[in-house]
Design a protein around this motif. Structure first.
Motif, mmCIF file in Angstrom:
data_model
loop_
_atom_site.group_PDB
_atom_site.id
_atom_site.type_symbol
_atom_site.label_atom_id
_atom_site.label_comp_id
_atom_site.label_asym_id
_atom_site.label_seq_id
_atom_site.Cartn_x
_atom_site.Cartn_y
_atom_site.Cartn_z
ATOM 1 N N GLY A 1 -6.687 25.595 15.614
ATOM 2 C CA GLY A 1 -6.873 24.153 15.700
ATOM 3 C C GLY A 1 -7.472 23.593 14.428
ATOM 4 N N LEU A 2 -8.437 24.306 13.852
ATOM 5 C CA LEU A 2 -9.059 23.841 12.618
ATOM 6 C C LEU A 2 -8.070 23.909 11.466
ATOM 7 N N ALA A 3 -7.293 24.979 11.381
ATOM 8 C CA ALA A 3 -6.304 25.092 10.314
ATOM 9 C C ALA A 3 -5.296 23.950 10.392
ATOM 10 N N LEU A 4 -4.844 23.630 11.604
ATOM 11 C CA LEU A 4 -3.918 22.513 11.781
ATOM 12 C C LEU A 4 -4.593 21.196 11.419
ATOM 13 N N SER A 5 -5.855 21.058 11.794
ATOM 14 C CA SER A 5 -6.610 19.849 11.468
ATOM 15 C C SER A 5 -6.705 19.652 9.965
ATOM 16 N N LEU A 6 -7.003 20.717 9.238
ATOM 17 C CA LEU A 6 -7.105 20.635 7.784
ATOM 18 C C LEU A 6 -5.755 20.311 7.149
ATOM 19 N N ALA A 7 -4.688 20.923 7.682
ATOM 20 C CA ALA A 7 -3.350 20.658 7.157
ATOM 21 C C ALA A 7 -2.947 19.204 7.390
ATOM 22 N N LEU A 8 -3.236 18.686 8.576
ATOM 23 C CA LEU A 8 -2.897 17.294 8.878
ATOM 24 C C LEU A 8 -3.720 16.328 8.034
ATOM 25 N N TYR A 9 -4.976 16.674 7.824
ATOM 26 C CA TYR A 9 -5.811 15.856 6.934
ATOM 27 C C TYR A 9 -5.177 15.756 5.554
ATOM 28 N N PHE A 10 -4.753 16.893 5.012
ATOM 29 C CA PHE A 10 -4.177 16.882 3.666
ATOM 30 C C PHE A 10 -2.868 16.100 3.640
ATOM 31 N N CYS A 11 -2.017 16.294 4.652
ATOM 32 C CA CYS A 11 -0.759 15.537 4.712
ATOM 33 C C CYS A 11 -1.037 14.036 4.782
ATOM 34 N N ALA A 12 -2.093 13.668 5.501
ATOM 35 C CA ALA A 12 -2.442 12.247 5.611
ATOM 36 C C ALA A 12 -2.904 11.690 4.276
ATOM 37 N N THR A 13 -3.609 12.502 3.465
ATOM 38 C CA THR A 13 -4.044 12.013 2.152
ATOM 39 C C THR A 13 -2.853 11.718 1.250
ATOM 40 N N ILE A 14 -1.735 12.410 1.493
ATOM 41 C CA ILE A 14 -0.505 12.112 0.754
ATOM 42 C C ILE A 14 0.168 10.874 1.330
ATOM 43 N N ALA A 15 0.267 10.808 2.660
ATOM 44 C CA ALA A 15 0.984 9.713 3.309
ATOM 45 C C ALA A 15 0.368 8.354 3.007
ATOM 46 N N VAL A 16 -0.967 8.272 2.969
ATOM 47 C CA VAL A 16 -1.609 6.967 2.765
ATOM 48 C C VAL A 16 -1.323 6.382 1.388
ATOM 49 N N THR A 17 -0.906 7.223 0.442
ATOM 50 C CA THR A 17 -0.632 6.700 -0.899
ATOM 51 C C THR A 17 0.582 5.778 -0.914
ATOM 52 N N PHE A 18 1.422 5.829 0.127
ATOM 53 C CA PHE A 18 2.563 4.929 0.220
ATOM 54 C C PHE A 18 2.179 3.576 0.811
ATOM 55 N N PHE A 19 0.962 3.456 1.321
ATOM 56 C CA PHE A 19 0.540 2.232 1.997
ATOM 57 C C PHE A 19 -0.633 1.532 1.313
ATOM 58 N N GLY A 20 -1.237 2.174 0.336
ATOM 59 C CA GLY A 20 -2.370 1.578 -0.362
ATOM 60 C C GLY A 20 -2.602 2.265 -1.687
ATOM 61 N N ASN A 21 -3.549 1.756 -2.439
ATOM 62 C CA ASN A 21 -3.845 2.297 -3.766
ATOM 63 C C ASN A 21 -4.861 3.426 -3.658
ATOM 64 N N PHE A 22 -4.365 4.610 -3.295
ATOM 65 C CA PHE A 22 -5.214 5.786 -3.124
ATOM 66 C C PHE A 22 -4.676 6.915 -3.993
ATOM 67 N N PRO A 23 -5.555 7.772 -4.521
ATOM 68 C CA PRO A 23 -5.108 8.820 -5.448
ATOM 69 C C PRO A 23 -4.195 9.835 -4.772
ATOM 70 N N VAL A 24 -3.103 10.146 -5.454
ATOM 71 C CA VAL A 24 -2.191 11.179 -4.956
ATOM 72 C C VAL A 24 -2.843 12.536 -5.185
ATOM 73 N N PRO A 25 -3.007 13.343 -4.139
ATOM 74 C CA PRO A 25 -3.709 14.617 -4.309
ATOM 75 C C PRO A 25 -3.035 15.529 -5.335
ATOM 76 N N VAL A 26 -3.811 16.026 -6.264
ATOM 77 C CA VAL A 26 -3.433 17.042 -7.249
ATOM 78 C C VAL A 26 -2.413 16.518 -8.267
ATOM 79 N N MET A 27 -1.339 15.876 -7.805
ATOM 80 C CA MET A 27 -0.311 15.381 -8.721
ATOM 81 C C MET A 27 -0.804 14.203 -9.545
#
Length: 285
Positions: free
Chosen positions: A233-259
């Motif tokens: 559950g924690l591994a999935l939670s961390l993965a979803l968190y990271f995917c969300a940090t990428i997804a939000v960049t399409f909706f606001g001015n937030f840093p794209v992770p790593v890239m």
């Protein structure tokens, strides 16, 4: 598991960093803008291997303290000079770090601790972090934290009954409110819009961005598959968190992770890799 077996983790972020630098270079952005990414990878890699050298029991005892330290870093952002009223960063020597992007995984990881006391502390830190995201404001990290926390709350290992519902609604409600806060910062092309720029350059660039993104997710997939119970559950939670940090960049001015240019998201990725790799190692032993 010997840290030497995880050396590939230092290579996994490089395609994303190099792709970001190439896309930015096509827009005449100096490659030096991505030097903090490499410095973040160096520092994060040292932390990653230090974490992997710890015995599982030692790492478990350290989680609450790491979460508390991460929370203090978020608090410190309000004491540093902001940009147009926005306070998301702390300074460490020559580096200006987005505190949430750098350290939030350690707070989220506390929700998967084996100790009920540590999990309770992590719940408080998550709620406190959301309040700080409102104050900064940072709707991107607030949303990503809400996604990761909800995934962990859904397992039923953190809280039960109405307490779980109340915390979940509060975390989501604070994230939603953060989107209503005024955020005057314009996007920086090589930080917040680098993924959009890569996708706009044609199929080859878009395919390269997808491959680079999959490499960033590589440490999280095995942890989800091989772990069991709360660890999965924690591994999935961390993965979803990271995917969300990428997804939000399409909706606001937030840093794209790593890239995108910046050391903070690279440090945050290294934290995710350390946590997921340790869980995979424990599950495989």
């Amino acid at each position: 598991m010997a840290p030497a077996r995880h050396v590939w983790l230092l290579v996994a972020p490089l395609p994303a960093i190099l792709l970001g630098a190439a896309v930015a270079g096509a827009s005449h952005v100096p490659l030096m803008a991505f030097l903090p990414n490499l410095l973040g990878l160096l520092l994060g890699g040292l932390g990653l291997f230090a974490c992997l050298r710890l015995a599982p029991a030692t790492q478990e005892r350290a989680l609450p303290w790491l979460g508390a330290a991460a929370f203090l870093a978020l608090v410190a952002t309000l004491g540093f000079a902001g940009i147009e009223g926005v306070h998301r960063w702390i300074r460490l020597g020559p580096l200006r770090l987005n505190a949430s992007a750098s350290f939030l995984p350690w707070i989220l990881a506390g929700l998967g601790a084996s100790s009920a006391k540590a999990r309770g502390m992590a719940v408080g830190l998550v709620l406190g972090a959301q309040l700080l995201h409102v104050a900064q404001p940072d709707a991107g990290q607030a949303t990503a934290l809400a996604v990761g926390a909800l995934a962990m709350l859904a397992t039923g290992t953190v809280l039960r009954g109405w307490a779980r519902v109340a915390v979940g609604l509060t975390v989501v409600g604070l994230a939603a409110y953060t989107w209503l806060r005024v955020d005057p910062l314009p996007p920086v092309e090589h930080v917040e819009r680098i993924l959009v720029l890569a996708l706009s350059r044609g199929f080859a660039w878009a395919a390269a961005a997808v491959v680079a993104g999959l490499l960033l997710l590589a440490p999280m997939g095995p942890a989800v598959r091989r772990s069991g119970g709360a660890s999965a559950g924690l591994a999935l939670s961390l993965a979803l968190y990271f995917c969300a940090t990428i997804a939000v960049t399409f909706f606001g001015n937030f840093p794209v992770p790593v890239m995108g240019a910046g050391a903070g998201p690279v440090l945050g990725w290294c934290a995710l890799a350390a946590l997921c790799s340790r869980r995979t190692a424990v599950a495989s032993s």
